[in-house]
Design a protein around this motif. Structure first.
Motif, short mmCIF file in Angstrom:
data_model
loop_
_atom_site.label_atom_id
_atom_site.label_comp_id
_atom_site.label_asym_id
_atom_site.label_seq_id
_atom_site.Cartn_x
_atom_site.Cartn_y
_atom_site.Cartn_z
N ALA A 179 66.61 64.44 -30.33
CA ALA A 179 66.70 65.63 -29.50
C ALA A 179 65.32 66.22 -29.22
N SER A 180 64.37 66.00 -30.11
CA SER A 180 63.02 66.55 -29.90
C SER A 180 62.14 65.64 -29.05
N VAL A 181 62.64 64.47 -28.66
CA VAL A 181 61.85 63.54 -27.83
C VAL A 181 61.71 64.08 -26.41
N LEU A 182 62.81 64.54 -25.81
CA LEU A 182 62.78 65.04 -24.43
C LEU A 182 62.36 66.50 -24.43
N SER A 183 61.33 66.83 -23.65
CA SER A 183 60.90 68.22 -23.54
C SER A 183 61.60 68.93 -22.39
N ALA A 184 61.52 68.33 -21.19
CA ALA A 184 62.10 68.98 -20.01
C ALA A 184 62.22 67.97 -18.88
N PRO A 185 63.18 68.18 -17.99
CA PRO A 185 63.22 67.36 -16.78
C PRO A 185 62.13 67.84 -15.83
N ILE A 186 61.58 66.92 -15.06
CA ILE A 186 60.57 67.27 -14.06
C ILE A 186 61.27 67.28 -12.71
N VAL A 187 61.32 68.45 -12.11
CA VAL A 187 61.99 68.61 -10.82
C VAL A 187 60.91 68.83 -9.77
N SER A 188 60.71 67.82 -8.94
CA SER A 188 59.74 67.89 -7.86
C SER A 188 60.28 67.11 -6.68
N GLN B 274 66.80 57.12 -10.55
CA GLN B 274 65.83 57.35 -11.61
C GLN B 274 65.67 58.86 -11.82
N PHE B 275 65.47 59.23 -13.06
CA PHE B 275 65.25 60.63 -13.39
C PHE B 275 63.96 60.73 -14.19
N VAL B 276 63.24 61.82 -14.01
CA VAL B 276 61.91 61.98 -14.59
C VAL B 276 61.96 63.07 -15.66
N PHE B 277 61.37 62.78 -16.82
CA PHE B 277 61.36 63.73 -17.93
C PHE B 277 59.96 63.84 -18.52
N LYS B 278 59.64 65.02 -18.99
CA LYS B 278 58.45 65.22 -19.80
C LYS B 278 58.87 64.93 -21.24
N VAL B 279 58.16 64.03 -21.91
CA VAL B 279 58.56 63.60 -23.24
C VAL B 279 57.44 63.83 -24.24
N ALA B 280 57.75 63.67 -25.51
CA ALA B 280 56.76 63.83 -26.57
C ALA B 280 55.66 62.78 -26.43
N LYS B 281 54.45 63.15 -26.80
CA LYS B 281 53.29 62.27 -26.66
C LYS B 281 53.43 60.96 -27.42
N ASN B 282 54.11 61.00 -28.56
CA ASN B 282 54.22 59.81 -29.41
C ASN B 282 55.56 59.09 -29.25
N ALA B 283 56.33 59.42 -28.22
CA ALA B 283 57.65 58.82 -28.03
C ALA B 283 57.53 57.39 -27.48
N THR B 284 58.39 56.51 -27.97
CA THR B 284 58.43 55.14 -27.47
C THR B 284 59.54 55.00 -26.43
N LYS B 285 59.53 53.87 -25.72
CA LYS B 285 60.54 53.64 -24.70
C LYS B 285 61.94 53.61 -25.31
N LEU B 286 62.09 52.99 -26.46
CA LEU B 286 63.39 52.92 -27.11
C LEU B 286 63.89 54.30 -27.53
N GLN B 287 63.00 55.13 -28.06
CA GLN B 287 63.38 56.49 -28.44
C GLN B 287 63.80 57.30 -27.22
N ILE B 288 63.09 57.14 -26.11
CA ILE B 288 63.42 57.86 -24.88
C ILE B 288 64.79 57.40 -24.38
N LYS B 289 65.03 56.10 -24.39
CA LYS B 289 66.32 55.56 -23.94
C LYS B 289 67.46 56.13 -24.79
N ASN B 290 67.30 56.09 -26.10
CA ASN B 290 68.35 56.59 -26.99
C ASN B 290 68.57 58.09 -26.83
N ALA B 291 67.49 58.84 -26.61
CA ALA B 291 67.61 60.29 -26.44
C ALA B 291 68.37 60.64 -25.16
#
Length: 99
Positions: free
Chosen positions: A9-18, A30-47
């Motif tokens: 839950a702490s991996v995703l910070s906010a959606p980027i709406v532009s 495709q959807f765009v998110f601001k994520v944690a600096k140390n997040a991996t692709k697998l962690q982002i996918k699972n989140a």
């Protein structure tokens, strides 16, 4: 709630709406998110799968460098951050206005 879900839950910070992210959502699902600096692709996918109950097809990440800004006489620098483009499988969608 398990510790693993709390970390995801702490991996995703906010959606980027532009304008660019709206075009990506319409054309490529495709959807765009601001994520944690140390997040991996697998962690982002699972989140994303955990938070929005969708199936993720692929994740692309990029590091955004912070801009140099002037504050009067002194120079300052904004923080670096990470952006993730998440492509969903066909038939799945995220409504960011209601999420």
């Amino acid at each position: 709630m398990s510790i693993q879900k709390i970390k995801l839950a702490s991996v995703l910070s906010a959606p980027i709406v532009s304008e660019k992210s709206a075009i990506a959502a319409d054309k490529n699902n495709q959807f765009v998110f601001k994520v944690a600096k140390n997040a991996t692709k697998l962690q982002i996918k699972n989140a994303v799968e955990l938070m929005f109950d969708v199936k993720v097809e692929s994740v692309r990440v990029l590091n955004v460098k912070g801009k140099i800004k002037r504050f009067g006489r002194t120079l300052g620098k904004r923080s670096d951050w990470k952006k993730a483009y998440v492509k969903l499988q066909s038939g799945h969608s995220i409504e960011l206005a209601t999420a």
